[in-house]
Write an enzyme that holds these catalytic residues in place. Structure first.
Site, short mmCIF file in Angstrom:
data_model
loop_
_atom_site.label_atom_id
_atom_site.label_comp_id
_atom_site.label_asym_id
_atom_site.label_seq_id
_atom_site.Cartn_x
_atom_site.Cartn_y
_atom_site.Cartn_z
N ARG A 162 0.82 -1.22 0.00
CA ARG A 162 0.00 0.00 0.00
C ARG A 162 0.85 1.26 0.00
NH1 ARG A 162 -3.58 -3.33 4.00
NH2 ARG A 162 -1.53 -3.58 4.89
N ILE A 243 12.23 4.02 4.18
CA ILE A 243 11.16 4.30 5.13
C ILE A 243 10.54 2.97 5.59
CG2 ILE A 243 10.56 6.66 4.46
CD1 ILE A 243 8.28 5.45 2.71
N ARG A 245 12.16 -0.39 7.44
CA ARG A 245 12.60 -0.74 8.80
C ARG A 245 14.11 -0.81 8.78
NH1 ARG A 245 8.54 0.23 10.93
NH2 ARG A 245 7.19 -1.04 12.23
N GLU A 274 18.05 1.16 15.93
CA GLU A 274 17.61 2.50 16.36
C GLU A 274 17.08 2.44 17.80
OE1 GLU A 274 14.64 2.91 13.14
OE2 GLU A 274 13.07 2.92 14.68
N HIS A 292 12.56 8.11 12.68
CA HIS A 292 11.40 7.22 12.54
C HIS A 292 10.08 7.99 12.70
CE1 HIS A 292 10.13 2.73 12.92
NE2 HIS A 292 9.18 3.44 12.33
#
Ligand code: DGY
Length: 334
Positions: A162, A243, A245, A274, A292
């Site tokens: 999506r 964008i 992971r 992170e 993030h």
């Protein structure tokens, strides 16, 4: 007289969320709220969940087989994130624990941010701003921070779910980009035709994209999907945006490619390990780094939290949670 709440389901809210969401949940559930942005340690999470029927999580709380075995009362794990690599879904399903995530509500917001990173990276927005703020701007210069064009270039998308499709629409319809993509399964022919999208294998994607946007879920199969070999295939002057992971890209290899080429620049919202960031990325000028926040518009974060709440409320009222990942467990209530 206050209502008897002793037999209400007990739910842990594992991190700070919006007060409006807490208020909605507390109307019918007994809550234990960890009202902090500091994630609970695994041991603290296990201790707090021992007497809970449900839990509200985000991206960092690890729900695995060992935790489930230590917390046999747990029946529902509802996440406000779309990515659920922190939750062992098969282990939950095997124990009859319902899991839900938060798809759809963040798609357009996340795609906006992916595109913002793409533009900032290609056109060197943050690098030039740092230069200006440092008082180093003396004169107009013919190639000062000359970057890469976005319009009319080739957009490569790795992971065409999506969010990938929403990024693709922005590129094709807004910026006249040519679109190539790689995904395990191809889009339906009419969707490909509407976007002018061409499916290619991963090597071709790496070699032909001017701007690569990575949007695949993180799984054992996608760990280091983009490493040194893949980066070495990219065009000189290409850019990369992650964008998805941390862990999908090998950050050490990326730092090296940013230093030595062929990459011109990268835009990263997610990182391996992170909130730690690889020192080679922190040291590189040609990388845009954000903490993030791709889904972080206020409206969208509220919608994500409310969707997790919808799932919890539906589950504990005996209805079907709207975005259950394993609705089959509802066939055999515990
Ligand atoms: C998600 O929903 O998976 C996002 O990464 C959370 O910010």
């Amino acid at each position: 007289m206050s209502a008897d709440t002793t037999d209400r389901p007990r739910v842990l809210i594992s991190r700070r969320v919006f007060p409006q969401v807490i208020e909605r949940l507390s109307a019918s559930l007994t809550l234990d709220v960890h009202d902090s942005d500091e994630a609970l340690s695994p041991a603290a999470l296990r201790a707090r969940l021992a007497d809970c029927d449900g839990v509200f999580v985000a991206t960092t709380e690890r729900i695995d087989a060992a935790l489930l075995d230590a917390c046999p009362r747990l029946r529902a794990v509802c996440s406000m994130a779309v990515g659920y690599n922190n939750i062992d879904l098969p282990a939950c399903t095997a124990r009859g624990v319902l899991v839900s995530n938060a798809p759809d509500v963040l798609t357009e917001t996340t795609a906006d941010f992916g595109f913002a990173l793409l533009l900032a990276t290609a056109r060197r927005v943050t690098e030039s701003e740092h230069y200006l703020r440092a008082g180093r701007w003396r004169h107009w210069s013919v190639d000062l921070f000359a970057g890469q064009d976005v319009h009319g270039s080739t957009l490569g998308i790795l992971g065409m779910g999506r969010i990938g499709q929403a990024v693709a629409r922005r590129g094709v319809l807004g910026f006249g980009m040519q679109l190539i993509y790689h995904n395990r399964s191809r889009l339906p022919a009419d969707t490909e035709a509407a976007l002018g999208a061409r499916w290619v294998d991963k090597d071709t994607l790496m070699a032909e994209a001017d701007h690569l946007v990575i949007v695949v879920p993180y799984t054992p199969e996608t760990h280091h999907l983009v490493g040194a070999a893949e980066l070495s295939r990219m065009k000189p002057g290409a850019t990369l945006v992650n964008i998805a992971r941390g862990g999908v890209v090998d950050d050490a290899a990326l730092a090296q490619a940013l230093r030595e080429g062929p990459l011109a620049a990268a835009g990263l919202d997610v990182f391996e390990g992170e909130p730690s960031v690889h020192p080679g990325l922190l040291a590189a000028a040609n990388v845009v780094l954000t903490p993030h926040i791709a889904s972080a518009s206020l409206r969208t974060r509220m919608a994500m939290a409310n969707l997790a709440a919808d799932n919890l409320l539906a589950f504990f009222s005996g209805a079907t949670p709207p975005t259950a990942l394993n609705p089959e467990v509802l066939q055999h209530p515990r």
